[in-house]
Design a protein around this motif. Structure first.
Motif, mmCIF file in Angstrom:
data_model
loop_
_atom_site.group_PDB
_atom_site.id
_atom_site.type_symbol
_atom_site.label_atom_id
_atom_site.label_comp_id
_atom_site.label_asym_id
_atom_site.label_seq_id
_atom_site.Cartn_x
_atom_site.Cartn_y
_atom_site.Cartn_z
ATOM 1 N N ALA A 184 -21.444 67.548 -133.030
ATOM 2 C CA ALA A 184 -21.520 66.889 -131.727
ATOM 3 C C ALA A 184 -22.512 65.731 -131.778
ATOM 4 O O ALA A 184 -23.547 65.817 -132.449
ATOM 5 C CB ALA A 184 -21.940 67.893 -130.661
ATOM 6 N N THR A 185 -22.206 64.659 -131.054
ATOM 7 C CA THR A 185 -23.148 63.552 -130.914
ATOM 8 C C THR A 185 -24.314 63.964 -130.020
ATOM 9 O O THR A 185 -25.466 63.601 -130.267
ATOM 10 C CB THR A 185 -22.428 62.323 -130.329
ATOM 11 N N SER A 186 -23.999 64.730 -128.973
ATOM 12 C CA SER A 186 -25.033 65.295 -128.108
ATOM 13 C C SER A 186 -24.494 66.585 -127.511
ATOM 14 O O SER A 186 -23.295 66.860 -127.553
ATOM 15 C CB SER A 186 -25.425 64.307 -127.000
ATOM 16 N N GLY A 187 -25.393 67.377 -126.926
ATOM 17 C CA GLY A 187 -25.011 68.675 -126.403
ATOM 18 C C GLY A 187 -25.068 69.748 -127.479
ATOM 19 O O GLY A 187 -25.426 69.470 -128.627
ATOM 20 N N GLN A 188 -24.724 70.974 -127.094
ATOM 21 C CA GLN A 188 -24.819 72.101 -128.016
ATOM 22 C C GLN A 188 -23.504 72.858 -128.122
ATOM 23 O O GLN A 188 -22.797 73.034 -127.129
ATOM 24 C CB GLN A 188 -25.879 73.095 -127.544
#
Length: 245
Positions: free
Chosen positions: A66-70
């Motif tokens: 992911a580029t961001s988040g989990q």
């Protein structure tokens, strides 16, 4: 469909974004997607071509980052794992079912199914016994010593499902698993996935057909990398999949 799923969250996507490329060439494949899949639950993911369905599945299984988040699998944030640790999590906890089977031609059915266990350090005898159990679960134990080129498409897909389910994996990810099969064989494959989820696994199924999504407990609809409906049913699929003006 199954009874109500448990509260045991196997897969959690928390505000996940995936961007390919940088600056002027950046393409946003997913934008802030959040999703929980619980033990005993089969969730179908639908959407038009390019909506982010396969990207979501790849992120859920740790095949992409992911580029961001989990992305969290059984309480473990996989974004913190690298190399061997990530590979081990995939072998032990995640089963993948692909449209094109991905069986190794030079291995028999039982050898294909046992391979992930052997790679994880299990002795050959124990791994083969567990592989036979998995083949029995999908009704093809009689094919144990047969090579993929001696099986029908439906038989190969059942072996691929057995490989995805062997061991203690509780998350099953299926990417258009019936796309190469006739309708009768495809229904049989979906029945196996449904039964596995009823037995306690969590399943995420990417499909473009409402009749296949009907096997799921709920349907998540994606458009342009965004969840546009997460409580849907297959009955609403046609309307949500219509192109926007």
């Amino acid at each position: 469909m199954s009874n109500a799923p448990s509260n045991d969250v196997i897969l959690r996507l928390d505000n996940v974004t995936r961007v390919h490329g940088t600056d002027g060439t950046a393409v946003r494949a997913l934008a802030g997607v959040s999703l929980d899949v619980r033990a005993g639950e089969l969730v179908a993911v639908m959407g038009p071509s390019g909506s982010g369905k396969s990207t979501l599945l790849n992120l859920a299984g740790g095949l992409d980052a992911a580029t961001s988040g989990q992305v969290i699998i059984e309480g473990q944030s996989i974004g913190t794992l690298k190399g061997d640790a990530l590979a081990k999590l995939r072998r032990r906890r995640v089963g993948f079912v692909f449209q094109d089977f991905n069986l190794i031609p030079s291995l028999t059915a039982v050898e294909n199914v046992a391979l992930p266990l052997e790679l994880d350090g299990q002795r050959v005898g124990k791994a083969r016994r567990r592989a036979i159990d998995a083949l029995s679960m999908v009704g093809v134990q009689d094919l144990a010593d047969r090579y993929p080129d001696k099986m029908s498409g439906g038989q190969q897909q059942r072996v691929a499902i057995a490989r995805a389910l062997v061991g203690d994996r509780r998350l099953v990810l299926a990417d258009e698993p019936t796309g190469a099969l006739d309708s009768h064989t495809g229904e049989g494959v979906l029945r196996v996935l449904r039964e596995r989820c009823d037995a306690g696994a969590a399943g995420l199924l990417v499909t473009h057909e409402a009749r296949h999504a009907a096997w799921a407990d709920r349907v998540v609809f994606l458009r342009d990398g965004v969840v546009v409906d997460s409580t849907g049913t297959p009955d609403t699929a046609e309307a949500l999949l219509e192109p926007t003006a």
